[in-house]
Design an enzyme around this catalytic site. Structure first.
Site, short mmCIF file in Angstrom:
data_model
loop_
_atom_site.label_atom_id
_atom_site.label_comp_id
_atom_site.label_asym_id
_atom_site.label_seq_id
_atom_site.Cartn_x
_atom_site.Cartn_y
_atom_site.Cartn_z
N ASP A 50 0.83 -1.20 0.00
CA ASP A 50 0.00 0.00 0.00
C ASP A 50 0.87 1.25 0.00
O ASP A 50 1.83 1.32 0.78
CB ASP A 50 -0.86 -0.03 1.28
CG ASP A 50 -2.07 0.85 1.15
OD1 ASP A 50 -1.90 2.02 0.76
OD2 ASP A 50 -3.18 0.36 1.43
N SER A 116 -7.13 12.72 -15.39
CA SER A 116 -8.49 12.46 -15.85
C SER A 116 -9.11 13.71 -16.46
O SER A 116 -8.79 14.85 -16.07
CB SER A 116 -9.33 12.04 -14.63
OG SER A 116 -10.69 12.04 -14.95
N TYR A 140 -12.96 13.77 -6.62
CA TYR A 140 -12.10 12.93 -7.46
C TYR A 140 -11.27 13.79 -8.41
O TYR A 140 -10.04 13.68 -8.47
CB TYR A 140 -12.95 11.92 -8.26
CG TYR A 140 -12.18 11.23 -9.34
CD1 TYR A 140 -11.14 10.36 -9.03
CD2 TYR A 140 -12.47 11.45 -10.70
CE1 TYR A 140 -10.41 9.73 -10.04
CE2 TYR A 140 -11.75 10.84 -11.70
CZ TYR A 140 -10.72 9.97 -11.37
OH TYR A 140 -10.00 9.37 -12.36
N LYS A 144 -7.00 14.67 -8.62
CA LYS A 144 -6.15 14.50 -9.82
C LYS A 144 -5.43 15.81 -10.14
O LYS A 144 -4.25 15.82 -10.49
CB LYS A 144 -7.00 14.03 -11.01
CG LYS A 144 -7.53 12.60 -10.85
CD LYS A 144 -6.42 11.59 -11.02
CE LYS A 144 -6.85 10.17 -10.75
NZ LYS A 144 -5.77 9.20 -10.88
N PHE A 168 -9.98 10.37 -21.12
CA PHE A 168 -11.43 10.51 -21.25
C PHE A 168 -12.01 9.14 -20.84
O PHE A 168 -11.57 8.60 -19.84
CB PHE A 168 -11.79 11.07 -22.63
CG PHE A 168 -11.52 12.58 -22.62
CD1 PHE A 168 -10.23 13.08 -22.48
CD2 PHE A 168 -12.56 13.48 -22.67
CE1 PHE A 168 -9.98 14.46 -22.39
CE2 PHE A 168 -12.33 14.86 -22.59
CZ PHE A 168 -11.05 15.34 -22.44
N1 UFG Z 1 -24.37 5.85 -17.58
C1 UFG Z 1 -25.68 5.39 -17.65
N2 UFG Z 1 -25.97 4.19 -17.07
C2 UFG Z 1 -25.03 3.44 -16.41
C3 UFG Z 1 -23.69 3.93 -16.34
C4 UFG Z 1 -23.42 5.15 -16.94
O1 UFG Z 1 -26.55 6.05 -18.24
O2 UFG Z 1 -25.36 2.36 -15.89
C5 UFG Z 1 -24.04 7.13 -18.24
C6 UFG Z 1 -23.47 8.16 -17.28
O3 UFG Z 1 -24.50 8.90 -16.69
C7 UFG Z 1 -22.57 8.97 -18.22
C8 UFG Z 1 -22.09 7.95 -19.25
O4 UFG Z 1 -23.01 6.86 -19.18
O5 UFG Z 1 -23.34 9.92 -18.86
C9 UFG Z 1 -20.70 7.42 -18.97
O6 UFG Z 1 -20.64 7.00 -17.60
P1 UFG Z 1 -19.43 6.16 -17.01
O7 UFG Z 1 -19.78 5.90 -15.57
O8 UFG Z 1 -19.14 4.98 -17.87
O9 UFG Z 1 -18.20 7.14 -17.12
P2 UFG Z 1 -18.02 8.63 -16.58
O10 UFG Z 1 -18.08 9.52 -17.79
O11 UFG Z 1 -18.94 8.97 -15.49
O12 UFG Z 1 -16.58 8.58 -15.89
C10 UFG Z 1 -15.39 8.47 -16.56
C11 UFG Z 1 -14.38 7.79 -15.65
C12 UFG Z 1 -14.15 8.63 -14.42
C13 UFG Z 1 -13.75 10.02 -14.83
C14 UFG Z 1 -14.71 10.60 -15.80
C15 UFG Z 1 -14.19 11.89 -16.34
O13 UFG Z 1 -14.86 6.52 -15.27
O14 UFG Z 1 -13.11 8.04 -13.64
O15 UFG Z 1 -14.92 9.73 -16.90
O16 UFG Z 1 -15.24 12.69 -16.66
F1 UFG Z 1 -13.75 10.83 -13.74
#
Ligand code: UFG
Length: 330
Positions: A50, A116, A140, A144, A168
């Protein structure tokens, strides 16, 4: 090269370890297995430990020499960071500080950091380049950005050269099927869609269809995991000739809405996937699409996977083989 991969048991780190090994480098993975898996570390040496534990760090560096450190260890869920910011500041900021301190003591001068798109917060334009203001809207993203700022100071004072890569949306899986995305619980869009298709999870919940986008659902830039990893290799080469503290975006440069990803996944799996529209998820910006032309201009990186169907297909191969493996007891 001798490479230390912190967080090499996680989704992105494990693919990186494979690519480094393939390229002929000696790799040591350091991971506390809090979110990663021992079975995902298939190449090189594994050291369990860790970054918050001084004894673990001393053991890691004793008797080993590293030319470069790649740092993937972090908590990375926006919602969790809002609920429990202490976890994020401790792991992502203090953990990284401890690692940099060890590097400083041992005069290791090359560091590749997983940053990120979350550092941008709500972007002011739809395509984001590195000159956009950084204004993270959740803990988060702030962790970063804090590390990026720490890296500037460590370069100026101690000569630790670094590249921060602002990812992204990481997506897809090892095209050879040996590794993939395994989060527990799973919160990411593509794995949740595929789990719904496999009957392993509930129907897909689409978080909001009232955004200011072409179909009302959020738009993201999905970048294949191997393309992210190949950028790390290029970034190390770049640092050799360009010491300093650098920041680059990594994305495909094209955005897909949640509904478009669902449609592309339906094409890949060959059937409709159950879904419903639910409330927005808090903290989701409407659109995040990268302008990653700096990475191309500075170190010649270009994503190889530009077809979203092909990206999803690699994830589908991994998820469906996992289900088959479990059914066969392997
Ligand atoms: N989404 C859904 N249903 C789900 C999961 C996601 O509709 O079950 C939508 C979310 O609302 C979002 C899109 O799909 O609009 C993408 O969501 P993700 O959770 O796959 O990814 P994020 O864009 O939230 O997050 C990613 C990384 C993070 C980082 C972020 C940067 O996983 O670590 O991009 O903006 F912080």
């Amino acid at each position: 090269m001798n490479v230390l991969v912190c967080g090499g048991a996680g989704y992105i780190g494990s693919h990186m370890v494979k690519m480094l090994h393939r390229a002929g480098h000696e790799v040591v993975t350091f991971d506390n297995l809090s979110t990663g898996y021992r079975h995902a570390v298939k190449w090189g040496e594994f050291v369990r430990g860790d970054l918050l534990n001084q004894t673990d760090l001393v053991k890691l560096f004793q008797g080993r020499h590293f030319d470069v450190v790649m740092h993937f260890s972090a908590r990375s869920l926006v919602g969790e960071s809002v609920q429990n910011p202490a976890l994020y500041y401790r792991n992502n900021v203090i953990g990284t500080f401890n690692l940099l301190e060890e590097m400083r003591k041992r005069k290791i001068g090359k560091f590749i950091f997983s940053s990120s798109a979350a550092v941008y917060g709500n972007p002011v334009t739809d395509r984001i380049d590195e000159n956009q203001p950084t204004n993270p809207i959740n803990p988060y993203g702030r962790t970063k950005l804090m590390v990026e700022q720490m890296l500037k100071d460590f370069e100026a004072a101690f000569g630790i050269n670094s590249v921060s890569l602002r990812y992204f949306n990481a997506a897809g899986a090892d095209p050879e099927g040996e590794l993939g995305e395994e989060h527990n619980p799973e919160t990411h869009l593509i794995p949740n869609i595929l789990k719904a298709a496999l009957g392993q999870g509930p129907e897909l919940k689409i978080f909001g269809d009232d955004y200011d986008t072409r179909d009302g659902t959020c738009v993201r830039d999905y970048i294949h995991i191997n393309d992210l990893c190949s950028a790390h290799l290029k970034a190390v080469e770049y640092l050799e000739n360009n010491p300093g503290c650098h920041v680059f975006n990594l994305g495909n440069g094209s955005g897909f809405s949640v509904k478009e990803i669902l449609q592309a996944a339906e094409q890949v799996v060959g059937k409709p996937i159950a879904h419903k529209i639910v409330e927005r998820r808090s903290g989701d910006p409407a659109t995040l699409v990268a302008d990653a032309s700096c990475a191309t201009a500075h170190f010649g990186w270009k994503p190889g996977f530009t077809d979203i169907g092909k990206i999803i297909a690699t994830a589908w191969d991994f998820h469906s083989s996992q289900v088959l493996g479990r059914a066969q007891g392997t």
